[in-house]
Write an enzyme that holds these catalytic residues in place. Structure first.
Site, PDB file in Angstrom:
ATOM      1  NE  ARG A  41      -3.623  -2.471   0.528  1.00 15.31           N
ATOM      2  CZ  ARG A  41      -3.936  -2.954  -0.692  1.00 15.31           C
ATOM      3  NH1 ARG A  41      -2.756  -2.811  -1.226  1.00 15.31           N
ATOM      4  NH2 ARG A  41      -3.687  -3.943  -0.170  1.00 15.31           N
ATOM      5  CE1 TYR A  84     -11.078   3.319 -11.893  1.00 16.63           C
ATOM      6  CE2 TYR A  84     -12.755   3.978 -10.661  1.00 16.63           C
ATOM      7  CZ  TYR A  84     -12.212   3.189 -10.647  1.00 16.63           C
ATOM      8  OH  TYR A  84     -12.718   2.130 -10.274  1.00 16.63           O
ATOM      9  N   PRO A  85      -9.539   8.812 -10.817  1.00 13.98           N
ATOM     10  CG  PRO A  85     -10.424  11.584 -11.108  1.00 13.98           C
ATOM     11  CD  PRO A  85      -9.754   9.613 -12.066  1.00 13.98           C
ATOM     12  CG  MET A  86     -12.717   7.115  -5.652  1.00 13.11           C
ATOM     13  SD  MET A  86     -13.418   5.100  -6.401  1.00 13.11           S
ATOM     14  CE  MET A  86     -14.807   6.402  -4.982  1.00 13.11           C
ATOM     15  CE  LYS A 128     -16.002   5.980  -1.625  1.00 16.54           C
ATOM     16  NZ  LYS A 128     -15.633   5.096  -0.220  1.00 16.54           N
ATOM     17  CG  HIS A 134     -14.525  -1.664  -1.469  1.00 20.48           C
ATOM     18  ND1 HIS A 134     -14.735  -1.446  -2.972  1.00 20.48           N
ATOM     19  CD2 HIS A 134     -13.506  -1.696  -1.480  1.00 20.48           C
ATOM     20  CE1 HIS A 134     -13.443  -0.865  -2.687  1.00 20.48           C
ATOM     21  NE2 HIS A 134     -12.562  -0.771  -2.129  1.00 20.48           N
ATOM     22  CD  GLN A 148      -7.421  -1.311  -3.522  1.00 16.90           C
ATOM     23  OE1 GLN A 148      -6.272  -2.181  -3.515  1.00 16.90           O
ATOM     24  NE2 GLN A 148      -7.874  -0.842  -2.879  1.00 16.90           N
ATOM     25  CB  SER A 201     -18.988   1.785  -5.556  1.00 17.11           C
ATOM     26  OG  SER A 201     -17.965   1.647  -5.646  1.00 17.11           O
TER      27      SER A 201
HETATM   28  O1  76R Z   1      -6.157  -2.004   1.496  1.00 18.04           O
HETATM   29  C1  76R Z   1      -6.881  -3.266   1.292  1.00 18.04           C
HETATM   30  O2  76R Z   1      -6.582  -4.464   0.284  1.00 18.04           O
HETATM   31  C2  76R Z   1      -7.974  -3.498   2.484  1.00 18.04           C
HETATM   32  C3  76R Z   1      -9.343  -3.547   1.496  1.00 18.04           C
HETATM   33  C4  76R Z   1      -9.652  -2.368   1.238  1.00 18.04           C
HETATM   34  C5  76R Z   1      -9.743  -1.038   1.798  1.00 18.04           C
HETATM   35  C6  76R Z   1      -9.392   0.085   2.205  1.00 18.04           C
HETATM   36  C7  76R Z   1     -10.286  -2.661  -0.287  1.00 18.04           C
HETATM   37  C8  76R Z   1      -9.950  -3.372  -1.037  1.00 18.04           C
HETATM   38  N1  76R Z   1     -10.211  -0.867  -1.010  1.00 18.04           N
HETATM   39  C9  76R Z   1      -9.929   0.089  -0.292  1.00 18.04           C
HETATM   40  C10 76R Z   1     -10.068   0.852   0.242  1.00 18.04           C
HETATM   41 MN1  76R Z   1     -10.745  -0.714  -3.618  1.00 18.04          MN
HETATM   42  N2  76R Z   1     -11.225  -0.323  -4.642  1.00 18.04           N
HETATM   43  C11 76R Z   1     -11.613   0.784  -4.946  1.00 18.04           C
HETATM   44  C12 76R Z   1     -11.789   0.978  -6.386  1.00 18.04           C
HETATM   45  O3  76R Z   1     -14.952   1.848  -8.882  1.00 18.04           O
HETATM   46  C13 76R Z   1     -15.335   1.571  -7.674  1.00 18.04           C
HETATM   47  O4  76R Z   1     -16.491   1.332  -7.724  1.00 18.04           O
HETATM   48  C14 76R Z   1     -14.088   1.829  -6.735  1.00 18.04           C
HETATM   49  C15 76R Z   1     -12.999   2.009  -6.879  1.00 18.04           C
HETATM   50  C16 76R Z   1     -11.724  -0.387  -6.852  1.00 18.04           C
HETATM   51  C17 76R Z   1     -12.097  -1.029  -8.288  1.00 18.04           C
HETATM   52  C18 76R Z   1     -11.026  -0.574  -5.756  1.00 18.04           C
HETATM   53  C19 76R Z   1     -11.130  -2.465  -5.313  1.00 18.04           C
HETATM   54  N3  76R Z   1     -11.081   0.738  -2.155  1.00 18.04           N
HETATM   55  C20 76R Z   1     -10.460   1.947  -0.865  1.00 18.04           C
HETATM   56  C21 76R Z   1     -10.482   3.394  -0.716  1.00 18.04           C
HETATM   57  C22 76R Z   1     -10.365   4.322  -0.031  1.00 18.04           C
HETATM   58  C23 76R Z   1     -11.311   4.776   1.231  1.00 18.04           C
HETATM   59  C24 76R Z   1     -10.825   5.136   2.631  1.00 18.04           C
HETATM   60  O5  76R Z   1     -10.203   5.278   2.791  1.00 18.04           O
HETATM   61  O6  76R Z   1     -11.849   6.242   3.032  1.00 18.04           O
HETATM   62  C25 76R Z   1     -10.919   3.776  -2.734  1.00 18.04           C
HETATM   63  C26 76R Z   1     -11.604   5.073  -2.527  1.00 18.04           C
HETATM   64  C27 76R Z   1     -11.475   2.425  -2.937  1.00 18.04           C
HETATM   65  C28 76R Z   1     -11.548   2.216  -4.388  1.00 18.04           C
HETATM   66  N4  76R Z   1     -10.605  -2.965  -3.261  1.00 18.04           N
HETATM   67  C29 76R Z   1      -9.811  -3.657  -2.748  1.00 18.04           C
HETATM   68  C30 76R Z   1      -9.947  -2.914  -4.842  1.00 18.04           C
HETATM   69  C31 76R Z   1      -9.645  -4.536  -4.754  1.00 18.04           C
HETATM   70  C32 76R Z   1      -9.626  -4.926  -5.880  1.00 18.04           C
HETATM   71  C33 76R Z   1      -9.641  -4.415  -3.160  1.00 18.04           C
HETATM   72  C34 76R Z   1      -9.028  -6.001  -2.810  1.00 18.04           C
HETATM   73  C35 76R Z   1      -8.010  -5.889  -2.410  1.00 18.04           C
HETATM   74  C36 76R Z   1      -6.677  -6.147  -2.923  1.00 18.04           C
HETATM   75  O7  76R Z   1      -6.785  -7.147  -3.717  1.00 18.04           O
HETATM   76  O8  76R Z   1      -5.434  -5.071  -3.485  1.00 18.04           O
END
Ligand code: 76R
Length: 278
Positions: free
Chosen positions: A160, A174-176, A178, A201, A214, A252
């Site tokens: 990370r 892509y940027p996003m 909430k 999620h 990711q 999402s």
């Molecule tokens: O880091 C970790 O793996 C722990 C779990 C996890 C967190 C905390 C996780 C897992 N995500 C986290 C945080 Mn995510 N993620 C996105 C998108 O398109 C969309 O609808 C959303 C875009 C994708 C595709 C994605 C994929 N994630 C976040 C955050 C930050 C929120 C905050 O801190 O407030 C965002 C904006 C976000 C968005 N997420 C995962 C994935 C995938 C594939 C995982 C599984 C873990 C892995 O295999 O890496």
């Protein structure tokens, strides 16, 4: 996101206490400017540019990933990461100051930093979650799961904060944000509620283990969107699959807003330039 400060204040610095700076930047070729150059000048310029975007020049950022952008938004992109934001920016400046710089127009960029999300459980929180899910403390399966997490946790942390990029051919950025709307404001939800949605999620993300990786980088305080989402995929079709799947997650479906998508294909610097310049 916020960690309480313990101990004395750090020295003023551009270097984060943990993690890296990150820039995604996309360039378009200016064909009119190129048409004013002769073939040897373009060829020498290509060599110079190739050196820069392969990340082999002195002082290059820790991570330099060139890719071919599909569609009209750009011709090629760079994902750059380093503890020092100026080292990141220096590479972008080197591109612009190179002999072909006047024929390249940056069309988009996003600056951000890495962090460990507040929703990633610590080992202690993970242990508590196991008990909540019905495991009994000290049982064989409890210990096995906890140990597995203990092993995984430092690797996840590293990935990370200071990631290695996967050897996969497709990437999408892509940027996003909430939402911050009256009645639908992510930031006015309490932590357990946000954590519940982020756990859902994460579960749907984990269904793509081995297919999609990711990296979430934070743009809050740095750029126009709150997060940058970088996805790498074993095959571009998984980009579609994961983004579609996540549209149904409450985090999402209800709260996410997205900026422009930049889909690109990872190649060596040489291949990227061969593709773009012909
Ligand atoms: O880091 C970790 O793996 C722990 C779990 C996890 C967190 C905390 C996780 C897992 N995500 C986290 C945080 Mn995510 N993620 C996105 C998108 O398109 C969309 O609808 C959303 C875009 C994708 C595709 C994605 C994929 N994630 C976040 C955050 C930050 C929120 C905050 O801190 O407030 C965002 C904006 C976000 C968005 N997420 C995962 C994935 C995938 C594939 C995982 C599984 C873990 C892995 O295999 O890496």
């Amino acid at each position: 996101m916020n960690r309480p400060q313990t101990g004395p204040l750090p020295e003023p610095s551009l270097i984060p206490q943990e993690g890296w700076h990150c820039t995604h930047v996309y360039y378009e070729l200016d064909r009119a400017a190129l048409s004013q150059m002769d073939t040897p000048a373009i060829s020498a310029g290509r060599d110079a540019l190739g050196n820069i975007i392969s990340g082999t020049i002195d002082g290059a950022p820790e991570r330099v990933q060139p890719s071919i952008v599909s569609g009209h938004k750009a011709d090629f992109g760079l994902m750059l990461m380093d503890p020092c934001p100026l080292s990141v920016d220096r590479l972008h400046q080197a591109v612009l100051q190179s002999p072909l710089g006047h024929a390249l127009t940056p069309t988009y960029s996003f600056i951000s930093v890495t962090e460990i999300s507040e929703y990633v459980p610590t080992v202690e929180q993970y242990a508590a979650r196991l008990v909540q899910e019905g495991e009994s403390e000290g049982s064989e399966s409890y210990e096995a799961k906890l140990n597995a997490y203990k092993q995984r946790e430092p690797i996840m942390r590293k990935q990370r904060l200071t990631p290695d990029f996967p050897e996969w051919p497709a990437t999408c950025f892509y940027p996003m944000n909430k939402k911050r709307k009256v009645g639908e404001n992510w930031f006015s939800l309490d932590y357990p509620e946000r954590n519940r949605m982020m756990a859902e999620h994460a579960r749907s993300g984990m269904e793509f283990a081995g297919k999609v990786q990711q990296l979430i980088t934070v743009g809050v305080g740095f750029d126009d969107w709150e997060w940058g989402v970088t996805l790498w995929a074993r095959n571009p079709e998984y980009l579609k699959d994961i983004v579609y799947r996540m549209r149904f997650d409450e985090a999402s479906a209800r709260y996410a807003e997205f900026g422009p998508f930049y889909t690109s294909y990872i190649e060596s610097a040489e291949n990227v330039l061969a593709h773009c310049f012909g």
